[in-house]
Design an enzyme around this catalytic site. Structure first.
Site, PDB file in Angstrom:
ATOM      1  N   HIS A 261      47.542   5.715 -11.403  1.00 47.21           N
ATOM      2  CA  HIS A 261      46.016   6.055 -10.615  1.00 47.21           C
ATOM      3  C   HIS A 261      45.740   7.248 -10.014  1.00 47.21           C
ATOM      4  O   HIS A 261      45.396   8.102 -11.260  1.00 47.21           O
ATOM      5  CB  HIS A 261      46.069   5.099  -9.342  1.00 47.21           C
ATOM      6  CG  HIS A 261      44.144   5.146  -9.012  1.00 47.21           C
ATOM      7  ND1 HIS A 261      43.509   4.372  -9.397  1.00 47.21           N
ATOM      8  CD2 HIS A 261      44.192   5.767  -8.539  1.00 47.21           C
ATOM      9  CE1 HIS A 261      42.197   4.629  -8.698  1.00 47.21           C
ATOM     10  NE2 HIS A 261      42.193   5.795  -7.915  1.00 47.21           N
ATOM     11  N   GLU A 262      46.763   7.339  -9.745  1.00 43.72           N
ATOM     12  CA  GLU A 262      46.670   9.039  -8.853  1.00 43.72           C
ATOM     13  C   GLU A 262      47.158  10.257  -9.956  1.00 43.72           C
ATOM     14  O   GLU A 262      46.358  11.101 -10.017  1.00 43.72           O
ATOM     15  CB  GLU A 262      47.247   9.339  -7.835  1.00 43.72           C
ATOM     16  CG  GLU A 262      47.437   7.717  -6.690  1.00 43.72           C
ATOM     17  CD  GLU A 262      46.226   8.357  -5.633  1.00 43.72           C
ATOM     18  OE1 GLU A 262      45.583   9.625  -6.256  1.00 43.72           O
ATOM     19  OE2 GLU A 262      45.696   7.508  -5.415  1.00 43.72           O
ATOM     20  N   HIS A 265      43.545  11.006 -11.492  1.00 43.52           N
ATOM     21  CA  HIS A 265      42.558  12.201 -10.629  1.00 43.52           C
ATOM     22  C   HIS A 265      43.720  13.550 -10.551  1.00 43.52           C
ATOM     23  O   HIS A 265      42.336  14.347 -10.940  1.00 43.52           O
ATOM     24  CB  HIS A 265      43.197  11.677  -9.678  1.00 43.52           C
ATOM     25  CG  HIS A 265      42.112  10.209  -8.846  1.00 43.52           C
ATOM     26  ND1 HIS A 265      41.157  10.305  -8.423  1.00 43.52           N
ATOM     27  CD2 HIS A 265      42.056   8.956  -8.124  1.00 43.52           C
ATOM     28  CE1 HIS A 265      40.593   9.118  -7.987  1.00 43.52           C
ATOM     29  NE2 HIS A 265      41.378   8.288  -7.822  1.00 43.52           N
ATOM     30  N   GLU A 291      36.825   8.922  -9.820  1.00 46.13           N
ATOM     31  CA  GLU A 291      37.573   7.454  -9.816  1.00 46.13           C
ATOM     32  C   GLU A 291      37.510   7.131 -11.306  1.00 46.13           C
ATOM     33  O   GLU A 291      38.369   6.374 -11.645  1.00 46.13           O
ATOM     34  CB  GLU A 291      36.901   6.701  -9.214  1.00 46.13           C
ATOM     35  CG  GLU A 291      37.966   5.450  -8.531  1.00 46.13           C
ATOM     36  CD  GLU A 291      38.544   5.099  -8.124  1.00 46.13           C
ATOM     37  OE1 GLU A 291      38.822   6.431  -7.010  1.00 46.13           O
ATOM     38  OE2 GLU A 291      39.430   4.388  -7.696  1.00 46.13           O
TER      39      GLU A 291
HETATM   40 ZN    ZN Z   1      40.978   6.916  -6.693  1.00 46.04          ZN
END
Ligand code: ZN
Length: 499
Positions: A261-262, A265, A291
């Protein structure tokens, strides 16, 4: 004109340097700082933030922007866009009185502290007076701008161009699809995900996650990963974009999926056009678009069957004892288990958005004055019961679970998560339309085409386009839930044999 642009860029770069130093202090606070450093660290960050704010809202910046207005209107170059975006930021920053900002910040740090003490003791009464004051502050903050709905200016700060009404509409459409889907799945046999809850040594987990994101294309020359309590991504420059994670030795999915996830980003920020460095254009364009990039790599790629057809044999080699006799299919089912639950951050892809919608509706009701703080815990429990069919045993797993309302304004802080989910499928669809080989490449552990498409179409632009403009540019139309719903129905229809 050239001189003025140059001067503006220099001034903005100085301000960015100060803000980046604040980010570095904050990263250190969440990773390596000894607890004794906390009081001074809070003060140091406040001092630097104040200097940056004063510099940005100064008459010098205001005059420079004024003198560049006609240039920015006639011109579509990156410099003209820079002037337009900076002017918008300047107007936002100067509309908020300095005294209001100072009072609000003091209140928020007290509220955050109260929440940290109240949460382990299930003591909502302790934070209630702070939350009441936060709602007053939030309403006041919104009132600095003209608006149709009191939440609109707060939503606009995170997701520019969005309004309470437009979000209610899109959430309503999504909800109408999700509720029957959740119901159909809950009538099926429960997935057994106990394989994820065995003992998985920390360092081996971390090593595996790092190996995957290296293959995704996260650049370790311009980044690193450290451990923290609540995973996040932070950027000090386009050349230094860091991520953090946390591990649970009895839960394999915790660190792995937070890392994926990170990294999404972070790849977004690493991929921004280098010529934007140090300017307001060098950032993600909205909470929703940001997101969408994390969710794309975490879910559409990282929880897909193709991805695991490539990585599962390696995972099984790495954890041969724990995964002995567990097939790739069983593992795929375990990481995609759907089950209504109490905690947003642990929720699966299908139920996650229902958690967000509950918070969004409650925020609106609080801001409208239709719901009082004292009735909030009960309203929360009632919505969880009606929407998800679960009942929290306490407020710790209810209204006290998220930090957002206790460490920032009420309004605007949750919708981005669901907008991001919707956009993740929208963008992924476009990437596959342009390069139909992407799914089969994912199944062979190749991510260059996808990463390249994202860089070309999303990352490089930074804040040059708003979310709406970016979606229009990439898809040729407005935001729509269709690709996201198709994705969920296809994937989970298959997983749960839905007709
Ligand atoms: Zn996030």
């Amino acid at each position: 004109m050239e001189d003025k642009i140059q001067l503006l860029k220099e001034k903005l770069h100085e301000i960015d340097d100060i803000n980046s130093a604040v980010s570095l202090l904050s990263w250190d606070q969440s990773t390596y700082m000894p607890s004794g450093g906390a009081p001074a660290r809070g003060r140091q960050m406040a001092t630097l933030s104040k200097i940056a704010h004063e510099k940005f809202t100064s008459a010098e910046i205001g005059n420079l922007l004024d003198s560049l207005q006609s240039f920015s209107e006639e011109n579509d170059s990156d410099d003209a866009v820079l002037v337009r975006v900076t002017t918008k930021d300047f107007e936002k920053a100067t509309k908020i009185p300095a005294q209001f900002l100072a009072d609000f910040n003091v209140h928020i740090s007290q509220s955050h502290q109260a929440w940290m003490e109240a949460r382990p003791n299930n003591d909502f009464a302790k934070v209630a007076p702070f939350l009441e004051k936060t709602i007053d502050f939030s309403r006041q903050l919104a009132s600095f701008w003209e608006h149709d709905h009191i939440a609109d200016p707060l939503i606009d700060m995170a997701d520019e161009g969005m309004k309470a009404e437009s979000i209610q509409k899109i959430f309503g459409e999504l909800r109408a699809e999700l509720v029957p889907l959740v119901k159909a799945i809950s009538e099926k046999e429960k997935t057994d995900d106990s394989v994820l809850k065995k003992h998985y040594p920390e360092q081996t987990q971390l090593d595996f996650g790092l190996k995957v994101i290296k293959e995704y294309g996260y650049d370790f020359v311009r980044g690193r990963q450290d451990k923290t309590h609540h995973p996040f991504m932070t950027k000090f420059s386009i050349g230094d974009v860091r991520i953090t994670t946390r591990t649970k030795e009895n839960d394999l999915s915790e660190a792995l999926f937070s890392t994926l996830h990170e990294s999404g980003h972070a790849m977004y920020e690493q991929g921004i056009n280098a010529s934007f460095e140090g300017s307001p254009l060098a950032g993600g364009t909205s909470a929703g678009v940001h997101e969408s990039q994390s969710r794309l790599w975490e879910n559409l790629v990282g929880r897909s069957r193709g991805f695991w057809s490539h990585f599962y044999p390696q995972l099984q080699d790495t954890f041969s004892e724990q995964l002995n006799g567990v097939s790739a299919d069983e593992f795929y089912r375990a990481i995609n288990k759907v089950e209504p639950s109490l905690i947003r951050t642990d929720a699966d892809e299908v139920t996650y958005n229902l958690h967000v919608m509950i918070r969004f509706d409650l925020e609106l009701a609080l801001l409208e004055g239709k719901l009082s703080v004292k009735d909030l815990p009960e309203a929360w429990h009632a919505r969880y019961q009606s929407d998800l069919g679960v009942q929290a045993p306490s407020d710790v797993d209810g209204v006290l679970q998220d930090i957002h309302w206790y460490a920032g304004s009420v309004g605007g802080s949750f919708q981005g998560y669901t907008l991001g989910n919707i956009m993740s499928a929208l963008f992924f669809d476009e990437a596959v339309k342009a390069h139909s080989e992407i799914p089969s490449q994912i199944a062979s552990g190749e991510f260059e085409t996808l990463h390249g498409w994202l860089k070309e179409n999303i990352y490089q632009h930074g804040r040059k386009y708003t979310a709406d403009e970016l979606i229009e540019k990439v898809t040729g139309g407005p935001l729509t839930i269709t690709p996201y719903i198709n994705y969920l129905k296809t994937k989970y229809g298959d997983l749960y044999s839905l007709s």
